[in-house]
Write a protein that holds these residues in place. Sequence first.
Motif, short mmCIF file in Angstrom:
data_model
loop_
_atom_site.label_atom_id
_atom_site.label_comp_id
_atom_site.label_asym_id
_atom_site.label_seq_id
_atom_site.Cartn_x
_atom_site.Cartn_y
_atom_site.Cartn_z
N LEU A 76 -1.57 -6.53 5.26
CA LEU A 76 -1.93 -5.57 4.22
C LEU A 76 -1.94 -6.23 2.85
N ASP A 77 -0.97 -7.10 2.59
CA ASP A 77 -0.96 -7.83 1.32
C ASP A 77 -2.25 -8.62 1.14
N ALA A 78 -2.68 -9.30 2.19
CA ALA A 78 -3.90 -10.08 2.11
C ALA A 78 -5.11 -9.20 1.83
N ALA A 79 -5.13 -8.01 2.42
CA ALA A 79 -6.24 -7.09 2.20
C ALA A 79 -6.34 -6.66 0.74
N VAL A 81 -4.93 -8.25 -1.99
CA VAL A 81 -5.20 -9.41 -2.84
C VAL A 81 -6.67 -9.82 -2.72
N SER A 82 -7.21 -9.78 -1.51
CA SER A 82 -8.62 -10.09 -1.31
C SER A 82 -9.50 -9.10 -2.06
N SER A 83 -9.14 -7.82 -2.01
CA SER A 83 -9.91 -6.79 -2.72
C SER A 83 -9.86 -7.01 -4.22
N GLN A 84 -8.70 -7.41 -4.74
CA GLN A 84 -8.60 -7.71 -6.17
C GLN A 84 -9.47 -8.90 -6.56
N ILE A 140 -9.59 0.16 -6.88
CA ILE A 140 -9.13 0.04 -5.49
C ILE A 140 -8.19 1.21 -5.22
N VAL A 141 -8.46 1.93 -4.15
CA VAL A 141 -7.62 3.04 -3.73
C VAL A 141 -7.00 2.70 -2.38
N VAL A 142 -5.70 3.03 -2.21
CA VAL A 142 -5.03 2.82 -0.93
C VAL A 142 -4.57 4.15 -0.37
N ARG A 153 6.82 -3.58 -3.61
CA ARG A 153 6.44 -4.94 -3.95
C ARG A 153 6.23 -5.06 -5.46
N LYS A 154 6.86 -6.05 -6.06
CA LYS A 154 6.74 -6.22 -7.51
C LYS A 154 5.34 -6.64 -7.94
N ALA A 155 4.55 -7.13 -7.00
CA ALA A 155 3.21 -7.62 -7.36
C ALA A 155 2.23 -6.49 -7.63
#
Length: 217
Positions: A76-79, A81-84, A140-142, A153-155
């Motif tokens: 999910l993190d990769a998804a 970050v990739s979207s950003q 981006i919407v989750v 997550r702090k990111a």
Amino acid sequence: MTDKEPGTLHGSNRRRLAAIVFADVAGYTELSSRDEDAALRVIGAFQREAKRATADHEGRVVKFLGDGMLAEFNSLDAAVVSSQALQEAFGNMSEAIETDVALRVGVHLGDVMFSDDGDVYGSGVNVAARIESHAPPGGIVVSDSAYRHLRNRKAYQFSSIGEHELKGVPDPMELYVVLPQDQQAPAPAARVIKAAGPEQQVSPAWKFARWAFAFVV
């Protein structure tokens, strides 16, 4: 008839939890109606940058659907970050060719099924496609399930846009906008926008951040 026809599912290992990304180009229909050449350049750039951003974060583009894209990730993190990364690259491209199009992206963590030809199906895909339409241009919407996994997550920082009825989903779902990285705390008023010539140039990320904060105030 062959044992395995394209698009068919075989075996329980074809179902698993995955991070699903659905993106489309907001404003594409209007652009194509007035400038077909520019619209083709936009789609070409979108597909090129989508492939790069997805591969760079160990994801897979499942397919392109006109001005849309479906991709899947193990992380999910990769998804996110990739979207950003895709939003940043597409925003830069849009400014370079002087168009007013922007990407909308939806990210969902859910159960999906994989066919022999690599396509994906199931409620996870449906939710990702439905929530994408609620993202603001450039945003981006989750889903709520993605938010629960990422909220500590702090990111990332998020802004709720409330509950929404989604077609094919039995209960209303709360959705969250991912705030742009360069517009997270401190408050946006503290950000200095560098002037370029006689007029200030405002980035797509900053335009979106103003929308997000205005929404929740």
